[in-house]
Design a protein around this motif. Structure first.
Motif, short mmCIF file in Angstrom:
data_model
loop_
_atom_site.label_atom_id
_atom_site.label_comp_id
_atom_site.label_asym_id
_atom_site.label_seq_id
_atom_site.Cartn_x
_atom_site.Cartn_y
_atom_site.Cartn_z
N ASP A 95 44.43 23.26 34.94
CA ASP A 95 45.83 23.50 34.17
C ASP A 95 45.64 23.24 32.72
OD1 ASP A 95 47.07 24.15 36.60
OD2 ASP A 95 47.25 21.94 37.18
N TYR A 111 48.29 21.17 29.75
CA TYR A 111 49.40 20.37 29.69
C TYR A 111 49.83 20.40 28.07
CZ TYR A 111 49.68 19.55 34.53
OH TYR A 111 49.58 19.79 36.02
N GLU A 150 49.85 17.70 40.45
CA GLU A 150 49.69 17.59 39.01
C GLU A 150 48.92 16.83 38.22
OE1 GLU A 150 54.33 19.25 37.74
OE2 GLU A 150 54.01 17.13 37.70
N ALA A 176 53.52 22.04 31.58
CA ALA A 176 52.30 23.16 31.87
C ALA A 176 52.63 24.24 30.84
CB ALA A 176 52.47 23.60 33.38
N LYS A 211 48.85 27.51 34.12
CA LYS A 211 48.84 26.70 35.70
C LYS A 211 47.40 27.36 36.42
CE LYS A 211 53.93 26.58 36.10
NZ LYS A 211 55.01 26.81 36.74
N LYS A 212 46.53 26.50 36.95
CA LYS A 212 45.72 27.07 37.83
C LYS A 212 46.24 27.84 39.11
CE LYS A 212 41.75 25.52 40.66
NZ LYS A 212 40.99 24.24 40.94
N GLY A 267 44.12 31.83 36.25
CA GLY A 267 45.53 31.23 36.28
C GLY A 267 46.60 32.07 35.74
#
Length: 480
Positions: free
Chosen positions: A141, A143, A173, A182, A185-186, A201
């Motif tokens: 991910d 962020y 998370e 995010a 996102k994976k 993702g």
């Protein structure tokens, strides 16, 4: 007057001065295409369509962007529910969106980008944020680090410490701080995915508008619009992302429309208290819904009910009835109606009042009140002796022109009548020729004082659900 518009960022009504003289660049958040649009979506679309029309009327060259969110958890979940590819879901509801918007006479923007067509732009922006220390990868991910942006919360006027007190990290998370959000996102097994430097993702919701507006309108543009529900977190996050990437404020004027309420609660799918546009249009003409949604100032809430729609319908009927009677009167006197150029119409008193109302933060409520007042004045002139018919014809044309700047009165009176009769007749075909023959027979009977025949015609029409209205200029009818 010059246009003044309320800027959510400053909390003030400000003179509108675009970055480039004579040109306006505007971005409005569109819909997530996983279901049919409801009346709240209609309000946002109509508010910004009206702003778009008025900016063009004011002489600006407008570039208007409105996006589609075509990848999202809701879309993925709907595809699973229906056991179809996610692309099939988005195609279905994009087509449905256009059907609804075309019915409501919402003009197409300059460009309507799909989020999935700009994944590369989003990845570039995320890479830039990571390099600038504004974002960080975590287990596939990525962020945004909210504390890296000290001005976070300035659009919604929220204090970051207060927000942080209620924030938490959800299971799965890998945030460093509960406030972080995010950017990437994976992908989970079976979900749509795109390759990226952090693995397969898909983008987070907030990054798409920052990336698309930057790509299509540049680092800073004039107007960003959407519903009040988008102020936080969506638009707050857009500011953080765009400032973190370019070092500049992305938008000069943030414009937000108010909610549509049911029993004092916001209409929304999550609350289950919504009415779809197509449900409403089974009962009411599309112009009725458009007129209703313009009767309140765009920033305030608007209460939705059948009674308010019926009131709007009565007002719209009055306008179209006037246009029909005026057309008949002018045809009888002058052989037809004249055309007037916009340069002439702009100089008329009604247009000056209209422009004054719209220049005051797009106040359609006042503009419509002025149109209703002019309608009453012109209706009175229809039945008066000594009316200046040249001036009347010009004023009637001005009334229609002002309404069309609000997206109204684009149909002929007969087209409008046909549409409303079909709705009130339950979709059944009406025998219009028979109705009009009975009206003509009744008129002839009344002229010859054959009241028994006149009453018989009226009774037969009533059985057909037809209501007559006798005026000084003739008899009109509608379906009960």
């Amino acid at each position: 007057m010059t246009l003044r518009i309320f800027n959510t960022l400053t909390g003030n009504k400000e003179e509108f001065v675009p970055l480039q003289p004579g040109k306006v660049r505007m971005y409005v958040c569109g819909v997530t295409v996983y279901d049919y649009c409801h009346v709240g979506h209609a309000r946002a679309a109509i508010v910004f369509d009206t702003l778009y029309r008025y900016l063009k009327h004011a002489g600006y060259d407008v570039t208007y962007i409105r996006n589609f969110t075509d990848i999202d958890d809701k879309i993925i979940n709907r595809a699973r529910e229906q056991n179809v590819p996610w692309q099939e879901v988005t195609r279905k509801y994009i087509d449905a969106f256009y059907e609804d918007m075309d019915a409501l006479n919402v003009e197409r923007p300059t460009t309507e980008p799909l989020a999935t067509d700009h994944i590369g732009d989003m990845i570039k922006m995320i890479e830039g944020l990571v390099q600038a220390g504004k974002a960080y990868p975590a287990e596939g991910d990525v962020y945004y680090a909210v504390k890296s942006f000290p001005e976070y919360g300035k659009l919604s006027r929220r204090n970051i410490e207060d927000m942080q007190a209620g924030a938490r990290v959800e299971p799965g998370e890998h945030k460093k701080d509960p406030m972080d959000f995010a950017l990437w996102k994976k992908s989970k097994p079976g979900e749509p995915a795109w390759d990226s430097p952090w693995g397969p993702g898909r983008p987070g919701w907030h990054i798409e508008c920052s990336a698309m507006s930057y790509h299509l309108l540049g680092e800073t543009f004039d107007i960003h619009g959407g519903g009040k529900d988008l102020v936080f977190p969506h638009h707050e996050n857009e500011i953080a992302q765009s400032c973190g990437f370019t070092g500049k404020l992305p938008v000069r004027y943030w414009v937000h429309n108010g909610f549509v309420n049911i029993n004092k609660e916001k209409m929304s799918k999550s609350l289950g208290n919504f009415f779809t546009i197509r449900d409403i249009l089974k009962t009411f003409h599309p112009e009725v819904l458009r007129l209703f949604l313009l009767t309140n100032h765009y920033r305030g809430p608007i209460d939705f009910s059948d009674q308010y729609l019926q009131d709007a319908e009565k007002n719209l009927d009055r306008f179209y009835e006037f246009f029909a009677q005026a057309e008949a009167k002018l045809k009888g006197r002058n052989g037809g109606t004249a055309e007037f150029g916009e340069d002439i119409l702009r100089q008329q008193p009604l247009m000056k009042k209209f422009d004054g109302a719209m220049d005051d933060d797009i106040n359609t409520a006042v503009a419509l009140a002025d149109l209703m007042e002019e309608l009453r004045r012109l209706n009175k002139q229809l039945g008066e002796d000594g009316t200046d018919w040249d001036a009347f014809q010009r004023d009637a044309a001005t009334l229609r022109h002002a309404g069309q700047l609000l997206g109204l009165f684009y149909r002929t009176p007969e087209e409008y009548k046909t549409g409303t009769r079909a709705l009130k007749g339950g979709g059944q075909e009406l025998d219009v020729a028979r109705i009009e023959a009975l009206i003509a027979e009744r008129q002839a009977a009344r002229s010859s004082k054959d009241f028994a025949t006149a009453d018989r015609c009226r009774d037969e029409l009533q059985k057909m659900g037809v209501v007559l209205k006798d005026t000084k200029t003739g008899t009109t009818w509608e379906v009960q």
